[in-house]
Design an enzyme around this catalytic site. Structure first.
Site, PDB file in Angstrom:
ATOM      1  N   ARG A  24      -1.102   1.717  -8.074  1.00  0.00           N
ATOM      2  CA  ARG A  24      -1.201   3.068  -8.656  1.00  0.00           C
ATOM      3  C   ARG A  24      -0.143   3.298  -9.740  1.00  0.00           C
ATOM      4  O   ARG A  24       0.405   4.395  -9.858  1.00  0.00           O
ATOM      5  CB  ARG A  24      -1.053   4.153  -7.587  1.00  0.00           C
ATOM      6  CG  ARG A  24      -2.233   4.315  -6.682  1.00  0.00           C
ATOM      7  CD  ARG A  24      -3.288   5.238  -7.309  1.00  0.00           C
ATOM      8  NE  ARG A  24      -4.439   5.339  -6.456  1.00  0.00           N
ATOM      9  CZ  ARG A  24      -4.647   6.341  -5.607  1.00  0.00           C
ATOM     10  NH1 ARG A  24      -3.794   7.331  -5.519  1.00  0.00           N
ATOM     11  NH2 ARG A  24      -5.721   6.351  -4.864  1.00  0.00           N
ATOM     12  N   ARG A  28      -0.741  10.192 -11.702  1.00  0.00           N
ATOM     13  CA  ARG A  28      -0.244  11.539 -12.017  1.00  0.00           C
ATOM     14  C   ARG A  28       1.263  11.651 -12.173  1.00  0.00           C
ATOM     15  O   ARG A  28       1.752  12.644 -12.679  1.00  0.00           O
ATOM     16  CB  ARG A  28      -0.728  12.524 -10.946  1.00  0.00           C
ATOM     17  CG  ARG A  28      -2.177  12.915 -11.139  1.00  0.00           C
ATOM     18  CD  ARG A  28      -2.703  13.642  -9.943  1.00  0.00           C
ATOM     19  NE  ARG A  28      -2.695  12.752  -8.801  1.00  0.00           N
ATOM     20  CZ  ARG A  28      -3.159  13.068  -7.599  1.00  0.00           C
ATOM     21  NH1 ARG A  28      -3.619  14.271  -7.360  1.00  0.00           N
ATOM     22  NH2 ARG A  28      -3.137  12.195  -6.619  1.00  0.00           N
ATOM     23  N   ARG A  37      -5.931  12.671 -18.572  1.00  0.00           N
ATOM     24  CA  ARG A  37      -6.708  13.180 -17.431  1.00  0.00           C
ATOM     25  C   ARG A  37      -7.218  14.595 -17.696  1.00  0.00           C
ATOM     26  O   ARG A  37      -8.349  14.943 -17.324  1.00  0.00           O
ATOM     27  CB  ARG A  37      -5.822  13.156 -16.173  1.00  0.00           C
ATOM     28  CG  ARG A  37      -6.402  13.770 -14.926  1.00  0.00           C
ATOM     29  CD  ARG A  37      -7.503  12.913 -14.363  1.00  0.00           C
ATOM     30  NE  ARG A  37      -8.131  13.515 -13.195  1.00  0.00           N
ATOM     31  CZ  ARG A  37      -9.198  14.306 -13.221  1.00  0.00           C
ATOM     32  NH1 ARG A  37      -9.733  14.632 -14.387  1.00  0.00           N
ATOM     33  NH2 ARG A  37      -9.726  14.781 -12.111  1.00  0.00           N
ATOM     34  N   ASP A  74     -11.504   3.369  -9.833  1.00  0.00           N
ATOM     35  CA  ASP A  74     -11.343   3.813  -8.449  1.00  0.00           C
ATOM     36  C   ASP A  74     -12.288   3.020  -7.558  1.00  0.00           C
ATOM     37  O   ASP A  74     -13.326   2.537  -8.026  1.00  0.00           O
ATOM     38  CB  ASP A  74     -11.640   5.305  -8.310  1.00  0.00           C
ATOM     39  CG  ASP A  74     -11.074   5.843  -6.998  1.00  0.00           C
ATOM     40  OD1 ASP A  74      -9.874   6.141  -6.940  1.00  0.00           O
ATOM     41  OD2 ASP A  74     -11.821   5.901  -6.003  1.00  0.00           O
ATOM     42  N   TYR A 150     -15.412   5.487   3.835  1.00  0.00           N
ATOM     43  CA  TYR A 150     -15.657   6.687   3.022  1.00  0.00           C
ATOM     44  C   TYR A 150     -17.138   7.050   3.000  1.00  0.00           C
ATOM     45  O   TYR A 150     -17.510   8.224   2.981  1.00  0.00           O
ATOM     46  CB  TYR A 150     -15.143   6.476   1.591  1.00  0.00           C
ATOM     47  CG  TYR A 150     -13.633   6.556   1.518  1.00  0.00           C
ATOM     48  CD1 TYR A 150     -12.988   7.797   1.520  1.00  0.00           C
ATOM     49  CD2 TYR A 150     -12.845   5.412   1.471  1.00  0.00           C
ATOM     50  CE1 TYR A 150     -11.611   7.885   1.463  1.00  0.00           C
ATOM     51  CE2 TYR A 150     -11.465   5.491   1.414  1.00  0.00           C
ATOM     52  CZ  TYR A 150     -10.843   6.726   1.412  1.00  0.00           C
ATOM     53  OH  TYR A 150      -9.479   6.817   1.367  1.00  0.00           O
TER      54      TYR A 150
HETATM   55  O1  CP3 Z   1      -3.437   1.124  -9.117  1.00  0.00           O
HETATM   56  C1  CP3 Z   1      -3.805   1.665 -10.188  1.00  0.00           C
HETATM   57  O2  CP3 Z   1      -2.999   2.176 -10.999  1.00  0.00           O
HETATM   58  C2  CP3 Z   1      -5.282   1.612 -10.565  1.00  0.00           C
HETATM   59  C3  CP3 Z   1      -6.035   2.772 -10.291  1.00  0.00           C
HETATM   60  C4  CP3 Z   1      -6.502   3.108  -8.883  1.00  0.00           C
HETATM   61  C5  CP3 Z   1      -6.886   4.433  -8.548  1.00  0.00           C
HETATM   62  N1  CP3 Z   1      -7.394   4.413  -7.290  1.00  0.00           N
HETATM   63  C6  CP3 Z   1      -6.767   5.587  -9.437  1.00  0.00           C
HETATM   64  C7  CP3 Z   1      -6.838   6.963  -8.879  1.00  0.00           C
HETATM   65  C8  CP3 Z   1      -6.738   2.294  -7.770  1.00  0.00           C
HETATM   66  C9  CP3 Z   1      -6.467   0.816  -7.577  1.00  0.00           C
HETATM   67  C10 CP3 Z   1      -7.315   3.130  -6.769  1.00  0.00           C
HETATM   68  C11 CP3 Z   1      -7.742   2.611  -5.449  1.00  0.00           C
HETATM   69  C12 CP3 Z   1      -8.139   3.557  -4.410  1.00  0.00           C
HETATM   70  N2  CP3 Z   1      -8.818   4.739  -4.548  1.00  0.00           N
HETATM   71  C13 CP3 Z   1      -7.954   3.320  -3.022  1.00  0.00           C
HETATM   72  C14 CP3 Z   1      -7.336   2.085  -2.425  1.00  0.00           C
HETATM   73  C15 CP3 Z   1      -5.854   2.087  -2.504  1.00  0.00           C
HETATM   74  C16 CP3 Z   1      -5.195   3.151  -1.677  1.00  0.00           C
HETATM   75  O3  CP3 Z   1      -4.524   4.014  -2.278  1.00  0.00           O
HETATM   76  O4  CP3 Z   1      -5.320   3.117  -0.437  1.00  0.00           O
HETATM   77  C17 CP3 Z   1      -8.474   4.419  -2.338  1.00  0.00           C
HETATM   78  C18 CP3 Z   1      -8.482   4.624  -0.842  1.00  0.00           C
HETATM   79  C19 CP3 Z   1      -9.036   5.304  -3.312  1.00  0.00           C
HETATM   80  C20 CP3 Z   1      -9.761   6.557  -3.075  1.00  0.00           C
HETATM   81  C21 CP3 Z   1      -9.130   7.702  -3.741  1.00  0.00           C
HETATM   82  N3  CP3 Z   1      -9.161   7.927  -5.100  1.00  0.00           N
HETATM   83  C22 CP3 Z   1      -8.402   8.732  -3.149  1.00  0.00           C
HETATM   84  C23 CP3 Z   1      -8.128   8.868  -1.665  1.00  0.00           C
HETATM   85  C24 CP3 Z   1      -8.004   9.587  -4.184  1.00  0.00           C
HETATM   86  C25 CP3 Z   1      -7.252  10.877  -4.073  1.00  0.00           C
HETATM   87  C26 CP3 Z   1      -5.819  10.597  -3.812  1.00  0.00           C
HETATM   88  C27 CP3 Z   1      -4.958  11.430  -4.674  1.00  0.00           C
HETATM   89  O5  CP3 Z   1      -3.858  10.955  -4.933  1.00  0.00           O
HETATM   90  O6  CP3 Z   1      -5.369  12.544  -5.070  1.00  0.00           O
HETATM   91  C28 CP3 Z   1      -8.467   9.051  -5.408  1.00  0.00           C
HETATM   92  C29 CP3 Z   1      -8.277   9.610  -6.763  1.00  0.00           C
HETATM   93  C30 CP3 Z   1      -7.489   8.762  -7.705  1.00  0.00           C
HETATM   94  N4  CP3 Z   1      -7.691   7.434  -7.915  1.00  0.00           N
HETATM   95  C31 CP3 Z   1      -6.454   9.213  -8.573  1.00  0.00           C
HETATM   96  C32 CP3 Z   1      -6.042   8.088  -9.307  1.00  0.00           C
HETATM   97  C33 CP3 Z   1      -4.987   8.035 -10.365  1.00  0.00           C
HETATM   98  C34 CP3 Z   1      -5.952  10.634  -8.707  1.00  0.00           C
HETATM   99  C35 CP3 Z   1      -7.028  11.505  -9.252  1.00  0.00           C
HETATM  100  C36 CP3 Z   1      -6.689  12.280 -10.500  1.00  0.00           C
HETATM  101  O7  CP3 Z   1      -5.934  11.823 -11.382  1.00  0.00           O
HETATM  102  O8  CP3 Z   1      -7.239  13.370 -10.632  1.00  0.00           O
END
Ligand code: CP3
Length: 342
Positions: A24, A28, A37, A74, A150
Site C-alpha cells: 500500500r 491516502r 483520487r 485493487d 469478500y
Molecule cells: O499496495 C499498493 O500500493 C497497491 C494498491 C492496492 C490497493 N489495494 C489500493 C487501495 C493493493 C495491493 C490492494 C490490495 C487489497 N485490497 C487487499 C489485500 C491487501 C490487504 O490490505 O489486506 C484487500 C483486502 C483489498 C480490499 C480493499 N480495498 C479494502 C478492504 C479497502 C478499504 C480499506 C481502506 O483503507 O479504506 C480497499 C480500498 C483501497 N484499495 C484503497 C486503496 C489505496 C483506499 C480507497 C481510496 O483511496 O478511496
C-alpha cells in the site's frame, strides 16, 4: 531489467543492500495520491483509468526511492469483472451483493474477465514504459480464499464467519468457487505479466482464518496451482505469496506451493520464518502501526529486522499495508535506514 536489485534478490545472489518496497505504498497517506483520487467519484473507475493508475503507481518511488513499484489497483477487480456488483463506501471498504448459494454463482462470467480488465493491462504497459530499468514492477491479485471471503460475506468482516459457514455447509459449491477463482487469478496474473509486470504477488489477507483442517485445500492447493500455471508459461517470473496471520501454517505455505517468496506478517518473528520457510525468499515485516506511531522505534525495529536477515537475500517490507495516518517522514526515515544499513 537485469539491473534491478529487487529481482536480483530472487536469484539468491549477494546484494549490495537490501531491496525494499511497502505494501500500500500508493495510498491516502500521500497528498499527491489524494489529489488524483479526488478527481474520481468511484474508486473502481479510478482503478480502470490507465493514466491515473500510472501516475499514482509511480508516486511512492519518487518520494521513497523504493526498488519496486506495485501496480495501483485493487483485489476487488476480479469479483467486479465476474459481474458482481462492487462498490466502495467511503472509509468502509468494499460492498458486494453476497453470494448465498450455488444459484448466485451461475451468473459469474468467467469468460469476460480478461477483456473487462483490459484497462489494467493498459496501465501496466504505460507504467513499464516510464519506470526506470533498475526498478521492478509488481503485479498482484487477491488469492482465491480471500476473494471468496469478500464474495460471500459481501463486505469486510472481523471473522468472515458467513464464509466459513458456507464452506462447511455447502462444501462442494464452495470448492467450485475456489476452483473458478483459481482459474481466473491464474489467467489474470499471466495477462499482467504479458503486459509487462516483472513479478506478481498473491494477497491472501484472510488466510489466517482458515481452519487447520482446510488449510491445504483452501490455501496451499489453489496457490500451488496458480504458481504452476505461471511458472509453466513464465518460468523466470517470481511469485510472492502473502498469507497473513497463518502462524505455523507458513511452513506448508512456503514449502508446498512452489512460491518464490513469502511475505511475513508483523506477528511472526523473522528468525522463526528464516528457519521454517525452506528455500522461499522472505519479505517483511515491520508493523505498519509501529511505522505510523513511533519514528524512532520504527528505525530501531527496521535495523533489528535487517540484522536478523543479515547474510540472507531478503526484501524489506511491512507486515501489512501502510495505514492512511502514517506520517510521510516516518516512511522516509525507514527508507533511509535500509539504504544506509551495512
Ligand atoms: O499496495 C499498493 O500500493 C497497491 C494498491 C492496492 C490497493 N489495494 C489500493 C487501495 C493493493 C495491493 C490492494 C490490495 C487489497 N485490497 C487487499 C489485500 C491487501 C490487504 O490490505 O489486506 C484487500 C483486502 C483489498 C480490499 C480493499 N480495498 C479494502 C478492504 C479497502 C478499504 C480499506 C481502506 O483503507 O479504506 C480497499 C480500498 C483501497 N484499495 C484503497 C486503496 C489505496 C483506499 C480507497 C481510496 O483511496 O478511496
Amino acid at each position: 531489467m537485469t539491473d534491478s536489485l529487487f529481482l536480483q534478490a530472487f536469484k539468491k545472489e549477494p546484494l549490495r543492500r537490501t531491496p525494499y518496497w511497502f505494501m500500500r505504498q500508493a495510498g491516502r497517506f500521500l497528498p499527491e495520491y489524494r489529489d488524483v483520487r479526488s478527481k474520481f467519484n468511484s474508486f473502481l473507475n479510478f482503478c480502470y483509468t490507465p493514466q491515473a493508475v500510472k501516475t499514482v503507481t509511480l508516486q511512492p518511488l519518487k518520494r521513497f526511492g523504493c526498488d519496486a513499484a506495485i501496480l495501483f489497483s485493487d483485489i476487488m477487480v476480479i469479483p467486479d469483472a465476474l459481474g458482481m456488483r462492487v462498490t466502495f463506501e467511503e472509509g468502509e471498504g468494499p460492498r458486494l451483493d453476497p453470494i448465498k448459494s450455488a444459484n448466485d454463482m451461475i451468473n459469474l462470467k468467467q469468460e469476460r474477465v480478461l477483456s473487462y480488465l483490459a484497462p489494467v493491462f493498459e496501465g501496466v504497459e504505460l507504467i513499464r514504459k516510464e519506470l526506470d530499468s533498475d526498478k521492478a514492477l509488481i503485479g498482484f491479485s487477491g488469492a482465491p480464499w480471500t476473494l471468496a471471503c469478500y464474495m460471500i460475506e459481501g463486505k469486510t468482516s472481523r471473522d468472515f464467519n458467513k464464509t466459513r459457514e458456507f464452506s462447511f455447509a455447502q462444501r462442494e459449491e464452495f470448492i467450485g468457487l475456489i476452483d473458478l477463482l483459481t482459474n481466473c487469478v491464474s489467467e489474470y496474473l499471466k495477462a499482467q505479466i504479458a503486459a509487462g509486470v516483472n513479478c506478481v504477488q498473491l494477497f491472501d489477507s484472510w488466510a489466517g482464518l482458515v481452519p487447520a483442517c482446510e488449510f491445504e485445500q483452501f490455501v496451499v492447493e489453489p496457490t500451488r496451482k496458480i504458481v504452476k500455471e505461471i511458472k509453466n508459461r513464465y518460468p523466470e517470473i517470481p511469485v510472492i505469496g502473502f498469507a497473513k496471520g497463518v502462524g505455523t501454517n507458513l511452513i506448508s505455505y512456503a514449502q508446498k506451493t512452489g512460491l518464490s517468496a513469502v511475505g511475513i506478517d508483523a506477528t511472526t518473528p523473522m528468525g522463526w520464518a528464516k528457519d521454517n520457510a525452506g528455500s522461499a525468499l522472505l519479505q517483511g515485516n515491520l508493523d505498519p502501526i509501529l511505522l505510523a506511531s513511533d519514528k524512532q522505534r520504527a528505525i530501531k525495529e527496521t535495523r533489528s529486522i535487517l540484522e536478523t536477515m543479515r547474510g540472507t537475500p531478503f526484501i524489506f517490507n511491512l507486515g501489512h499495508g501502510v495505514i492512511p495516518q502514517t506520517p510521510i517522514e516516518n516512511v522516509e526515515a525507514v527508507a533511509k535506514t535500509i539504504r544506509s544499513f551495512v
